[in-house]
Design an enzyme around this catalytic site. Structure first.
Site, PDB file in Angstrom:
ATOM      1  N   LYS A  93     -12.107   2.841  10.180  1.00 57.16           N
ATOM      2  CA  LYS A  93     -11.966   2.266   8.830  1.00 57.16           C
ATOM      3  C   LYS A  93     -12.519   0.845   8.789  1.00 57.16           C
ATOM      4  O   LYS A  93     -12.763   0.306   7.712  1.00 57.16           O
ATOM      5  CB  LYS A  93     -10.500   2.302   8.384  1.00 57.16           C
ATOM      6  CG  LYS A  93     -10.006   3.714   8.008  1.00 57.16           C
ATOM      7  CD  LYS A  93      -8.919   3.695   6.924  1.00 57.16           C
ATOM      8  CE  LYS A  93      -8.511   5.114   6.535  1.00 57.16           C
ATOM      9  NZ  LYS A  93      -7.753   5.172   5.263  1.00 57.16           N
ATOM     10  N   TYR A 148       7.628  -1.866  -1.316  1.00 54.57           N
ATOM     11  CA  TYR A 148       8.596  -0.790  -1.114  1.00 54.57           C
ATOM     12  C   TYR A 148      10.023  -1.327  -1.261  1.00 54.57           C
ATOM     13  O   TYR A 148      10.972  -0.559  -1.293  1.00 54.57           O
ATOM     14  CB  TYR A 148       8.389  -0.158   0.266  1.00 54.57           C
ATOM     15  CG  TYR A 148       6.988   0.404   0.427  1.00 54.57           C
ATOM     16  CD1 TYR A 148       6.654   1.622  -0.145  1.00 54.57           C
ATOM     17  CD2 TYR A 148       5.994  -0.318   1.091  1.00 54.57           C
ATOM     18  CE1 TYR A 148       5.365   2.130  -0.037  1.00 54.57           C
ATOM     19  CE2 TYR A 148       4.706   0.176   1.209  1.00 54.57           C
ATOM     20  CZ  TYR A 148       4.394   1.400   0.640  1.00 54.57           C
ATOM     21  OH  TYR A 148       3.121   1.892   0.732  1.00 54.57           O
ATOM     22  N   LYS A 172      -4.525  -7.260   0.441  1.00 59.13           N
ATOM     23  CA  LYS A 172      -3.708  -6.299   1.174  1.00 59.13           C
ATOM     24  C   LYS A 172      -4.046  -6.344   2.644  1.00 59.13           C
ATOM     25  O   LYS A 172      -5.236  -6.302   2.962  1.00 59.13           O
ATOM     26  CB  LYS A 172      -4.009  -4.910   0.606  1.00 59.13           C
ATOM     27  CG  LYS A 172      -3.293  -3.785   1.255  1.00 59.13           C
ATOM     28  CD  LYS A 172      -3.753  -2.523   0.602  1.00 59.13           C
ATOM     29  CE  LYS A 172      -3.136  -1.360   1.343  1.00 59.13           C
ATOM     30  NZ  LYS A 172      -3.751  -0.128   0.971  1.00 59.13           N
ATOM     31  N   ARG A 193       0.226   5.943   6.404  1.00 59.89           N
ATOM     32  CA  ARG A 193      -0.589   7.107   6.788  1.00 59.89           C
ATOM     33  C   ARG A 193       0.296   8.261   7.214  1.00 59.89           C
ATOM     34  O   ARG A 193      -0.042   9.422   6.997  1.00 59.89           O
ATOM     35  CB  ARG A 193      -1.608   6.705   7.863  1.00 59.89           C
ATOM     36  CG  ARG A 193      -2.655   5.760   7.289  1.00 59.89           C
ATOM     37  CD  ARG A 193      -3.704   5.313   8.278  1.00 59.89           C
ATOM     38  NE  ARG A 193      -4.490   4.221   7.701  1.00 59.89           N
ATOM     39  CZ  ARG A 193      -5.234   3.369   8.402  1.00 59.89           C
ATOM     40  NH1 ARG A 193      -5.316   3.476   9.718  1.00 59.89           N
ATOM     41  NH2 ARG A 193      -5.901   2.416   7.783  1.00 59.89           N
ATOM     42  N   LYS A 206      -9.232  -5.924   0.960  1.00 63.36           N
ATOM     43  CA  LYS A 206      -8.390  -5.013   1.725  1.00 63.36           C
ATOM     44  C   LYS A 206      -8.865  -5.035   3.174  1.00 63.36           C
ATOM     45  O   LYS A 206     -10.027  -4.740   3.473  1.00 63.36           O
ATOM     46  CB  LYS A 206      -8.502  -3.604   1.165  1.00 63.36           C
ATOM     47  CG  LYS A 206      -7.739  -2.587   2.000  1.00 63.36           C
ATOM     48  CD  LYS A 206      -7.666  -1.251   1.317  1.00 63.36           C
ATOM     49  CE  LYS A 206      -6.945  -0.247   2.194  1.00 63.36           C
ATOM     50  NZ  LYS A 206      -6.801   1.039   1.536  1.00 63.36           N
ATOM     51  N   SER A 263       3.227  -0.898   4.032  1.00 61.61           N
ATOM     52  CA  SER A 263       4.249  -0.119   4.726  1.00 61.61           C
ATOM     53  C   SER A 263       4.700  -0.741   6.047  1.00 61.61           C
ATOM     54  O   SER A 263       5.884  -0.758   6.352  1.00 61.61           O
ATOM     55  CB  SER A 263       3.706   1.297   4.960  1.00 61.61           C
ATOM     56  OG  SER A 263       2.487   1.246   5.672  1.00 61.61           O
ATOM     57  N   GLU A 322     -16.113 -10.834  -1.852  1.00 61.97           N
ATOM     58  CA  GLU A 322     -15.751  -9.484  -2.353  1.00 61.97           C
ATOM     59  C   GLU A 322     -15.100  -9.584  -3.738  1.00 61.97           C
ATOM     60  O   GLU A 322     -15.413  -8.802  -4.636  1.00 61.97           O
ATOM     61  CB  GLU A 322     -14.761  -8.797  -1.395  1.00 61.97           C
ATOM     62  CG  GLU A 322     -15.394  -8.210  -0.144  1.00 61.97           C
ATOM     63  CD  GLU A 322     -15.966  -6.810  -0.369  1.00 61.97           C
ATOM     64  OE1 GLU A 322     -15.932  -6.320  -1.513  1.00 61.97           O
ATOM     65  OE2 GLU A 322     -16.476  -6.222   0.601  1.00 61.97           O
TER      66      GLU A 322
HETATM   67  C1  PBG Z   1      -5.644   4.330   1.036  1.00 58.73           C
HETATM   68  C2  PBG Z   1      -4.517   3.387   1.048  1.00 58.73           C
HETATM   69  C3  PBG Z   1      -3.863   2.872   2.169  1.00 58.73           C
HETATM   70  C4  PBG Z   1      -2.797   2.138   1.696  1.00 58.73           C
HETATM   71  C5  PBG Z   1      -2.828   2.180   0.296  1.00 58.73           C
HETATM   72  N1  PBG Z   1      -3.925   2.950  -0.093  1.00 58.73           N
HETATM   73  C6  PBG Z   1      -4.055   3.116   3.621  1.00 58.73           C
HETATM   74  C7  PBG Z   1      -5.352   2.997   4.261  1.00 58.73           C
HETATM   75  O1  PBG Z   1      -6.288   2.377   3.768  1.00 58.73           O
HETATM   76  O2  PBG Z   1      -5.461   3.555   5.331  1.00 58.73           O
HETATM   77  C8  PBG Z   1      -1.807   1.451   2.571  1.00 58.73           C
HETATM   78  C9  PBG Z   1      -0.522   1.095   1.949  1.00 58.73           C
HETATM   79  C10 PBG Z   1       0.561   0.783   2.904  1.00 58.73           C
HETATM   80  O3  PBG Z   1       0.369   0.675   4.121  1.00 58.73           O
HETATM   81  O4  PBG Z   1       1.679   0.629   2.413  1.00 58.73           O
HETATM   82  N2  PBG Z   1      -6.851   3.974   0.635  1.00 58.73           N
END
Ligand code: PBG
Length: 331
Positions: free
Chosen positions: A224, A320, A255, A210, A200, A281, A240
């Site tokens: 982050k 989505y 991701k 968010r 990730k 997203s 990882e």
């Molecule tokens: C949280 C999480 C996030 C997403 C899924 N789980 C956001 C982040 O790490 O800030 C993002 C999913 C998306 O953007 O559609 N741990």
């Protein structure tokens, strides 16, 4: 192999008719490939629009079940549930994450009861529950790994007790897969799967999510990037994933998706484990925005990006667009 040359070779011969193109298409995207992420809120009935995610809504309890009915009818196999926690229930340690009556746990129970065949996948991470918006416990401005692990383990167990059959740690703390796996085994949840968000990345593409869960405005303290991966790295993604498999992950996630197709391909080729990709997203919002401006055709761009994620090696895709894509694929 002897390499023939033009005009003996003419790749266009096989592209001439639709039937030829269909026969030789290598990648098949189906409704069975999708996980549909859903946002829920603390209301019995009703929906709320999300400004940066056109056509997506935060759903009340009744509306979530309605949505599950539609998703099931479309043949989509699983959903992922994300909560917008009311501000007054957030605190520094994200204690609401382990409340067995919280939004997600209640939703899991309701969905499992009414739609027992539908897969329900839940994030393990504290960000929807912390006042500062981080995925872990913040101590002196830093997200503390080992203190966070205890919270994540408790969250995963709470989810399993609510009936969740696949927990998805998305927090990127070190050692969390082993800690969660051992706790699940100890509590007789040996059948609960772990989908590890193993690769990730710290990405700008998460912005609209968010907003949807309401963790954006509050993000304080460390970046982050102190736990999510640097997008310049790919060896690190392999390491990882290797660690998470060794620690007991059943499947892994990359991701975001579209900007990370090389990572998906390498992971699938190297480890040959079930590999998920999350079309996040921002990827959704980007295509929508361009389509709204008349710059790109929505459906074609959406299908091309989904197929390319599958072609890269993803076995399943969080998207989505799952509902819209399933409708097109059924037509
Ligand atoms: C949280 C999480 C996030 C997403 C899924 N789980 C956001 C982040 O790490 O800030 C993002 C999913 C998306 O953007 O559609 N741990």
């Amino acid at each position: 192999m002897t390499q023939q040359t033009f005009p003996l070779t003419r790749p266009r011969r096989m592209r001439k008719q639709l039937w030829q193109r269909e026969l030789i298409a290598e990648t098949l995207l189906t409704k069975n490939d999708f996980v549909y992420p859903l946002f829920i809120m603390d209301q019995d009935k009703g929906t709320e629009t999300i400004a940066s995610l056109p056509n997506l809504y935060r759903l009340g309890r009744y509306d979530l079940l309605k949505e599950c009915e539609e998703v099931t009818k479309l043949g989509i196999k699983a959903i992922a549930i994300f909560p917008r926690t009311p501000q007054e229930k957030k605190d520094r340690d994200g204690t609401e994450a382990t409340n067995p009556k919280n939004l997600v746990c209640s939703a899991v129970r309701a969905v499992r009861e009414q739609f027992p065949e539908l897969g329900v996948i839940c994030d393990v991470a504290l960000d929807p529950y912390t006042s500062h918006g981080h995925d872990g416990v913040l101590i002196e401005g830093q997200v503390h790994n080992d203190v966070t692990l205890e919270r994540l383990v408790a969250q995963a167990i709470t989810l399993a007790e609510s009936g969740c059959e696949m927990v998805a740690p998305s927090d990127m703390m070190d050692g969390r897969i082993r800690a969660i796996r051992e706790a699940l085994e100890a509590k007789n949840f040996s059948d609960v799967c772990i989908l590890s968000y193993a690769a990730k990345y710290a990405s700008a593409f998460y912005g609209p999510f968010r907003e949807a869960v309401g963790s954006q405005g509050s993000l304080q303290g460390a970046s982050k990037a102190t736990y999510q991966m640097d997008f310049r790295n790919s060896d690190e993604a392999l390491s990882e994933v290797g660690m998470d498999i060794a620690e007991g992950a059943d499947c892994v996630m990359v991701k975001p998706a579209l900007a990370y197709l090389d990572i998906i391909a390498k992971i699938k080729q190297t480890f040959k484990v079930p590999t998920f990709a999350y079309q996040v997203s921002g990827e959704y919002a980007m295509i929508h925005a361009a389509a709204k401006e008349g710059m790109l055709p929505l459906e074609k761009t959406m299908m091309e990006s989904l197929v390319s994620i599958k072609r890269a090696g993803a076995d399943a895709i969080f998207s989505y667009y799952a509902k819209e894509a399933a409708k097109i694929l059924a037509a």
